[in-house]
Design a protein around this motif. Structure first.
Motif, PDB file in Angstrom:
ATOM      1  N   ASP A  63      47.526 -25.568  -7.044  1.00  0.00           N
ATOM      2  CA  ASP A  63      48.002 -26.606  -7.589  1.00  0.00           C
ATOM      3  C   ASP A  63      47.069 -27.690  -7.989  1.00  0.00           C
ATOM      4  N   TYR A  64      47.307 -28.368  -9.357  1.00  0.00           N
ATOM      5  CA  TYR A  64      46.188 -29.176  -9.964  1.00  0.00           C
ATOM      6  C   TYR A  64      46.476 -30.603  -9.787  1.00  0.00           C
ATOM      7  N   VAL A 117      44.964 -34.059 -11.398  1.00  0.00           N
ATOM      8  CA  VAL A 117      44.131 -34.775 -12.298  1.00  0.00           C
ATOM      9  C   VAL A 117      43.775 -36.284 -11.925  1.00  0.00           C
ATOM     10  N   THR A 167      39.324 -32.744 -12.349  1.00  0.00           N
ATOM     11  CA  THR A 167      40.396 -31.914 -11.872  1.00  0.00           C
ATOM     12  C   THR A 167      39.991 -31.186 -10.602  1.00  0.00           C
ATOM     13  N   VAL A 177      41.778 -28.379  -7.778  1.00  0.00           N
ATOM     14  CA  VAL A 177      42.544 -27.292  -7.722  1.00  0.00           C
ATOM     15  C   VAL A 177      42.547 -27.003  -6.207  1.00  0.00           C
TER      16      VAL A 177
END
Length: 204
Positions: free
Chosen positions: A15-16, A18, A166, A168
């Motif tokens: 899942d990302y 930002v 970002t 992860v």
């Protein structure tokens, strides 16, 4: 982003998140948020820069006594980042009531091992029918200064030096990101000499 808290790991996934340092995720509820105490953070959980993992409704009440811990397999594209983790209970009417939280600044992390975030001790009963939720942010402003992402301390970095970051977050097979809950058994709750036990295996 909506994910699931489950007893057993699923397939490996990523899942990302930002983080925009000029629009940081806010702090709400508990000891440093506005409003304070057991506030509803459902509106914050709807933000695009907050990862949310929710369990199925509980079939029995859980008494949490102690300090929860979160282990996350997470990487970032910058030299430093923050993790702010909040455990809440989701009621049948959609309110997400903050229960406890923890905050950590991470530097030069390669992701081979999990990042551990200790949450503040708690003593609370989560009722049957409610869900448990873990919310993950890369900021909690204004409770904590915004991490510029450069590796420098926030007080040493100019506003113009801040970097969009970002993150992860990996979970599932091979990446056992885990929430460890200090669950007191019902039998122990009646014993004044009882000690909390951990419930392992809740995974984002």
């Amino acid at each position: 982003m909506d994910g699931t808290l489950a007893e057993k790991p699923g397939l490996a996934s990523a899942d990302y998140l930002v983080h925009d340092p000029w629009r940081p995720a806010p702090s709400v509820g508990l000891h440093l948020g506005t409003p304070p105490d057991f506030a509803d953070r459902a509106a914050i959980d709807d933000r695009a820069d907050v990862l949310v993992y929710t369990s199925d409704p509980l079939d029995r009440a859980l008494l949490l006594t102690g300090a929860p811990k979160v282990d996350l397999f997470v990487t970032a594209d910058r030299p430093s980042f923050d993790l702010d983790c909040t455990l809440s209970m989701l009621t049948s009417d959609g309110a997400a009531i903050s229960v406890t939280s923890g905050h950590k600044t991470v530097k030069a992390h390669g992701g081979e091992s999990p990042v551990s975030v200790a949450l503040r001790p708690v003593h609370v009963t989560v009722r049957a029918g409610h869900c448990q939720r873990l919310s993950i942010q890369a900021a909690s402003f204004p409770a904590f200064p915004v991490n510029p992402g450069t590796g420098a301390r926030p007080q040493d970095a100019a506003v113009t030096d801040r970097l969009v970051t970002t993150l992860v977050l990996r979970s599932g097979d091979g990446y056992p990101s885990t929430v460890r809950l200090p669950v007191m058994r019902q039998a122990d709750a009646k014993d004044s000499q009882s000690h909390p036990v951990e419930e392992n295996g809740h995974e984002p």
